[in-house]
Design an enzyme around this catalytic site. Sequence first.
Site, PDB file in Angstrom:
ATOM      1  N   ASP A   1       0.877  -1.162   0.000  1.00  0.00           N
ATOM      2  CA  ASP A   1       0.000   0.000   0.000  1.00  0.00           C
ATOM      3  C   ASP A   1       0.925   1.225   0.000  1.00  0.00           C
ATOM      4  O   ASP A   1       2.123   1.112   0.271  1.00  0.00           O
ATOM      5  CB  ASP A   1      -0.882  -0.050   1.253  1.00  0.00           C
ATOM      6  CG  ASP A   1      -1.715   1.204   1.406  1.00  0.00           C
ATOM      7  OD1 ASP A   1      -2.401   1.577   0.436  1.00  0.00           O
ATOM      8  OD2 ASP A   1      -1.655   1.816   2.476  1.00  0.00           O
TER       9      ASP A   1
ATOM     10  N   ASP B   1      -0.131   5.175   0.968  1.00  0.00           N
ATOM     11  CA  ASP B   1      -0.411   6.109   2.067  1.00  0.00           C
ATOM     12  C   ASP B   1      -0.548   5.364   3.390  1.00  0.00           C
ATOM     13  O   ASP B   1      -1.365   4.448   3.496  1.00  0.00           O
ATOM     14  CB  ASP B   1      -1.712   6.876   1.806  1.00  0.00           C
ATOM     15  CG  ASP B   1      -1.667   7.682   0.526  1.00  0.00           C
ATOM     16  OD1 ASP B   1      -1.639   8.914   0.616  1.00  0.00           O
ATOM     17  OD2 ASP B   1      -1.646   7.083  -0.565  1.00  0.00           O
TER      18      ASP B   1
ATOM     19  N   ASP C   1      -1.303  -0.868   5.994  1.00  0.00           N
ATOM     20  CA  ASP C   1      -1.551  -0.305   7.320  1.00  0.00           C
ATOM     21  C   ASP C   1      -3.028  -0.261   7.682  1.00  0.00           C
ATOM     22  O   ASP C   1      -3.378   0.111   8.797  1.00  0.00           O
ATOM     23  CB  ASP C   1      -1.005   1.121   7.377  1.00  0.00           C
ATOM     24  CG  ASP C   1      -1.779   2.039   6.438  1.00  0.00           C
ATOM     25  OD1 ASP C   1      -2.478   2.948   6.916  1.00  0.00           O
ATOM     26  OD2 ASP C   1      -1.723   1.830   5.215  1.00  0.00           O
TER      27      ASP C   1
END
Length: 225
Positions: A12, A14, A177
Site C-alpha cells: 500500500d 499512504d 496499514d
Amino acid sequence: MKFTNKEVILFDLDGTLIDSAPDLSLAINHMLSALQRPTFDQELIRSWVGNGAQTLVQRGLSGQSEIDQSIAPELFEKSLQLFLNFYKNNLCIETKLYPSVRACLKVLKAKGYRLVIVTNKPFEFIEPILEGLQLTGLFEMLLGGDSLEKRKPDALPLLHVCEKLSVTVEQCLMVGDSKNDILAAKAAKMESIGLTYGYNYGEDIGLHKPEAVFDDFSDIVATLS
C-alpha cells in the site's frame, strides 16, 4: 513468523510507505476554504485518510468520518475537482517517507523481490510522489484506486497483479496499514503483513488477522530473509 517462497511484495502507499496526511489535509482545507466552509485540523483529517480521494472529499464535506448521504452530486463533483487540482500541484510539500522505508525497499529489491504498489489513491499521483521522494525505479508495477473497476478491500487488484506478473497468490505478500489491505489479501487468499503506524481509523490492525503485525517497516526485511 518467517515468510518463504515469496517473489512479489505488494505495498500500500499512504500510511504504509509514506505519511501523506499533511498534504492531503492542506488540499482538503483548500477545498473547504474555496467553498467557504469551515476547515479542520490535520489530526482530524488524518483519521479520514485511507479510502481514496472520493471518500476523503465526502468526509471533508461531511465534517466527520461518517459520510453525509445528502451531499448534492454537483457539490461533490465541484469539491472533488477543487481537491484534486490543488493536490496535484502540492503532492510532496510535507509528505515524507516513514522511517527506514527507502533503505528497506532497496534491500528487498537487491535480494531479488519484485515490488509493486497497490493503492486506493488515484493513479495519476503515484509516479510524481515516487519521484518526489526518490523512490523511482524500485517498483515493477503501480496500481491506483482508479486503475481497475474495483479496488481494495476487493481482491481484484491483488489478483490482477498475480495475473500480470505470472505468479501465484502464494508467491505474493501484501503489506499495508489499514483493514482495506488485509481484507483484500484475505479475499485473494494472499498472506499479509499489517503495520501499526499508518491510517486505520484508530482500530487495531491485528483485529483483521494478518499473518504478521509490525510496528516498524524494517521488520519486513527480517521476516523475509
